[in-house]
Structures are given as C-alpha cells and as structure tokens.
Design a protein around this motif. Sequence first.
Motif, PDB file in Angstrom:
ATOM      1  N   GLU A 160      34.021  50.185  23.653  1.00 52.81           N
ATOM      2  CA  GLU A 160      33.015  49.178  23.984  1.00 52.81           C
ATOM      3  C   GLU A 160      33.679  47.827  24.233  1.00 52.81           C
ATOM      4  N   GLY A 161      33.315  47.196  25.340  1.00 48.29           N
ATOM      5  CA  GLY A 161      33.834  45.874  25.656  1.00 48.29           C
ATOM      6  C   GLY A 161      35.085  45.868  26.502  1.00 48.29           C
ATOM      7  N   THR A 162      35.682  47.039  26.770  1.00 47.09           N
ATOM      8  CA  THR A 162      36.880  47.090  27.608  1.00 47.09           C
ATOM      9  C   THR A 162      36.554  46.618  29.018  1.00 47.09           C
ATOM     10  N   LEU A 163      37.361  45.692  29.528  1.00 48.81           N
ATOM     11  CA  LEU A 163      37.200  45.211  30.900  1.00 48.81           C
ATOM     12  C   LEU A 163      37.924  46.153  31.849  1.00 48.81           C
ATOM     13  N   VAL A 164      37.274  46.442  32.982  1.00 50.19           N
ATOM     14  CA  VAL A 164      37.828  47.386  33.960  1.00 50.19           C
ATOM     15  C   VAL A 164      37.943  46.690  35.310  1.00 50.19           C
ATOM     16  N   PHE A 165      39.174  46.535  35.799  1.00 52.72           N
ATOM     17  CA  PHE A 165      39.443  45.915  37.094  1.00 52.72           C
ATOM     18  C   PHE A 165      39.842  47.021  38.074  1.00 52.72           C
ATOM     19  N   VAL A 166      39.202  47.026  39.258  1.00 56.32           N
ATOM     20  CA  VAL A 166      39.438  48.099  40.232  1.00 56.32           C
ATOM     21  C   VAL A 166      39.700  47.502  41.615  1.00 56.32           C
ATOM     22  N   LYS A 188      48.811  16.881  46.780  1.00 51.48           N
ATOM     23  CA  LYS A 188      48.644  18.318  46.951  1.00 51.48           C
ATOM     24  C   LYS A 188      47.519  18.817  46.052  1.00 51.48           C
ATOM     25  N   PRO A 189      46.692  19.753  46.564  1.00 48.01           N
ATOM     26  CA  PRO A 189      45.620  20.279  45.710  1.00 48.01           C
ATOM     27  C   PRO A 189      46.207  20.990  44.503  1.00 48.01           C
ATOM     28  N   ARG A 190      45.604  20.795  43.369  1.00 54.48           N
ATOM     29  CA  ARG A 190      46.102  21.400  42.147  1.00 54.48           C
ATOM     30  C   ARG A 190      45.871  22.907  42.166  1.00 54.48           C
ATOM     31  N   ARG A 191      46.843  23.650  41.671  1.00 50.03           N
ATOM     32  CA  ARG A 191      46.730  25.102  41.647  1.00 50.03           C
ATOM     33  C   ARG A 191      46.365  25.549  40.237  1.00 50.03           C
ATOM     34  N   TYR A 192      45.338  26.386  40.159  1.00 51.81           N
ATOM     35  CA  TYR A 192      44.926  26.915  38.869  1.00 51.81           C
ATOM     36  C   TYR A 192      45.304  28.397  38.768  1.00 51.81           C
ATOM     37  N   LYS A 193      45.085  28.986  37.624  1.00 48.56           N
ATOM     38  CA  LYS A 193      45.517  30.357  37.362  1.00 48.56           C
ATOM     39  C   LYS A 193      45.004  31.328  38.423  1.00 48.56           C
ATOM     40  N   CYS A 251      45.394  40.205  39.593  1.00 50.47           N
ATOM     41  CA  CYS A 251      45.971  39.095  38.818  1.00 50.47           C
ATOM     42  C   CYS A 251      44.996  38.724  37.709  1.00 50.47           C
ATOM     43  N   LEU A 252      45.538  38.477  36.513  1.00 52.81           N
ATOM     44  CA  LEU A 252      44.719  38.052  35.387  1.00 52.81           C
ATOM     45  C   LEU A 252      45.466  36.979  34.613  1.00 52.81           C
ATOM     46  N   GLU A 253      44.849  35.820  34.472  1.00 51.56           N
ATOM     47  CA  GLU A 253      45.450  34.705  33.736  1.00 51.56           C
ATOM     48  C   GLU A 253      46.852  34.388  34.248  1.00 51.56           C
ATOM     49  N   ASP A 254      47.004  34.428  35.567  1.00 52.90           N
ATOM     50  CA  ASP A 254      48.254  34.101  36.254  1.00 52.90           C
ATOM     51  C   ASP A 254      49.341  35.160  36.067  1.00 52.90           C
ATOM     52  N   LYS A 255      48.973  36.321  35.563  1.00 53.18           N
ATOM     53  CA  LYS A 255      49.919  37.420  35.424  1.00 53.18           C
ATOM     54  C   LYS A 255      49.511  38.550  36.377  1.00 53.18           C
ATOM     55  N   ILE A 256      50.471  39.045  37.156  1.00 55.42           N
ATOM     56  CA  ILE A 256      50.188  40.129  38.086  1.00 55.42           C
ATOM     57  C   ILE A 256      50.211  41.451  37.318  1.00 55.42           C
ATOM     58  N   ALA A 313      40.676  33.964  33.976  1.00 54.33           N
ATOM     59  CA  ALA A 313      40.776  33.786  35.424  1.00 54.33           C
ATOM     60  C   ALA A 313      41.342  35.063  36.040  1.00 54.33           C
ATOM     61  N   PHE A 314      40.734  35.512  37.131  1.00 54.53           N
ATOM     62  CA  PHE A 314      41.217  36.729  37.772  1.00 54.53           C
ATOM     63  C   PHE A 314      41.120  36.631  39.287  1.00 54.53           C
ATOM     64  N   ARG A 315      41.905  37.454  39.953  1.00 54.04           N
ATOM     65  CA  ARG A 315      41.809  37.652  41.394  1.00 54.04           C
ATOM     66  C   ARG A 315      42.135  39.121  41.675  1.00 54.04           C
ATOM     67  N   VAL A 316      41.255  39.781  42.423  1.00 55.07           N
ATOM     68  CA  VAL A 316      41.444  41.188  42.774  1.00 55.07           C
ATOM     69  C   VAL A 316      41.437  41.297  44.295  1.00 55.07           C
ATOM     70  N   VAL A 317      42.473  41.929  44.842  1.00 53.49           N
ATOM     71  CA  VAL A 317      42.613  42.081  46.288  1.00 53.49           C
ATOM     72  C   VAL A 317      42.783  43.567  46.602  1.00 53.49           C
ATOM     73  N   SER A 318      41.945  44.082  47.473  1.00 54.64           N
ATOM     74  CA  SER A 318      42.075  45.491  47.858  1.00 54.64           C
ATOM     75  C   SER A 318      43.246  45.663  48.814  1.00 54.64           C
ATOM     76  N   GLY A 319      43.679  46.913  48.985  1.00 55.48           N
ATOM     77  CA  GLY A 319      44.749  47.183  49.923  1.00 55.48           C
ATOM     78  C   GLY A 319      44.307  46.961  51.356  1.00 55.48           C
ATOM     79  N   ALA A 320      45.272  46.725  52.229  1.00 54.66           N
ATOM     80  CA  ALA A 320      44.997  46.571  53.655  1.00 54.66           C
ATOM     81  C   ALA A 320      45.423  47.853  54.368  1.00 54.66           C
ATOM     82  N   ALA A 321      44.421  48.579  54.897  1.00 55.03           N
ATOM     83  CA  ALA A 321      44.664  49.880  55.526  1.00 55.03           C
ATOM     84  C   ALA A 321      45.429  50.763  54.525  1.00 55.03           C
TER      85      ALA A 321
END
Length: 229
Positions: A140-146, A51-56, A85-90, A69-77
């Motif tokens: 200064e330096g604050t990360l902003v996820f939208v 099985k392919p290995r799953r990362y954060k 998601c950031l570092e495997d935390k929602i 590590a991050f993943r950002v998904v917009s809403g659907a309709a």
Amino acid sequence: MRLAGPLRAVAVLLLVGLTWVLASSILGGDSNLVVKHFFSGTNEEPTTEPKPRRYKCGLSAPCPQKHLAFRVVSGAANVIGPKICLEDKILVSSVNNNVGRGLNVALVNGVSGELLDTKSFDMWAGDVTDLLKYLLPLHEGTLVFVASFDDPATKLNDEARRLFEELGSTAVKELTFRDSWVFVGAKGIENKSPFEQRMKNSKNSNKYEGWPESLEMDGCVPLRSPSEG
C-alpha cells in the motif's frame, strides 16, 4: 599662439575618438555605447538577462514540501529509450542501461521517496505473467512510474489492465499497439491519477513512421504520511 597647443590636443582627441567609433562600427560593435564610454569614461558593461533557474528534473518551479519532483518521458519510436527522473536522479534511461521494449516501470516508496526497483516488461514478445507477478504484491502506498517504449500493449490482458486501473490509470483500458504512454500511480489510490498521458498510434497523425510522438510529463507527486504507509 598660446591657443595652438590646446587646440592641437583637442583635435588629436577628437581624431582618436572618431577613429575608435569608426573601428567599432566596422567590427560590429555598438557605436552608441562606445561614444558613451568615450565621453563618460565609465566601464559599464551591457546588462544581460539572468538565466532561468533550474529546478529538480528540469521543472519550471520547485515542488512544495513533502512532494517529489518527477519527469517521465516515453520512448521515441523504437530508437530512443524512455527516461524516468525523480528528485533530480535518473531512475530509468538508456544511459543507465535499464530500459527495454514495452513497459518500463520504477517502484518508489511512497513515504520515504526511496527507489525500490526498476524493471522493463516486453509487451510484444514477452510473457504478461511476469508483469502480473510484479504488480500483484505491491505494498500500500507504493508509487508506480511507467514509461512506454515501442509497443506497450500487445500482450496486455484484462487482468493487467485492471491492475493498472487500480493504480489510478484511466487510459490503460484503451491502450493499443505502439501507443505512447506515461503514467504515475500508486497502490491504494482512492481517485484516478492526475499524472497520465496517452498518444494514440494513428497513421494519419504519427510523428514517426509507424509510431506517435514521444510524450513528456512532469509534476510534483505527494508523499504519504508514515501513518498512511
């Protein structure tokens, strides 16, 4: 007459073997593998693909050191809420019960990676002043996820767009009614952010009736050194 016994034994073994092969074929088994097992006497199992290995956050590869590590998904309709998601935390999701129509924002410490706050801003019927008060005092330096949901732009004014541009956005100046938008920026960024996607609301290309398709973006965002923070 002395050969009768051994011949009878061989005949019985062959009969059993043929019966086994026939039964395996009828039941959908691999007859070649059965024959191999029958004559070799081994219990070798067929190999399976690992099985392919799953990362954060579901990334296909791990992030380098001192990267998040991050993943950002917009809403659907206006049906399925966005997700951050950031570092495997929602950080933001419908399951967390912290999404809303408009712009969904997560603020993260750019040095430690610690979540500072999450909030949504209604850009259809809300007050853009709330968004301005939220973004103006960022350190200064604050990360902003939208991540957008439904309509991210109707109430956006020039000042709000300018603040997002200062965070590294290039698409916000053209963001319009019901566009899909995902973005990761930072307070004090020197260049434009490489982490941004926009899908225009277009009747000719929309995936949903009245809305474009959802956007999904992932990657590795670098942490700042304590001296920079």
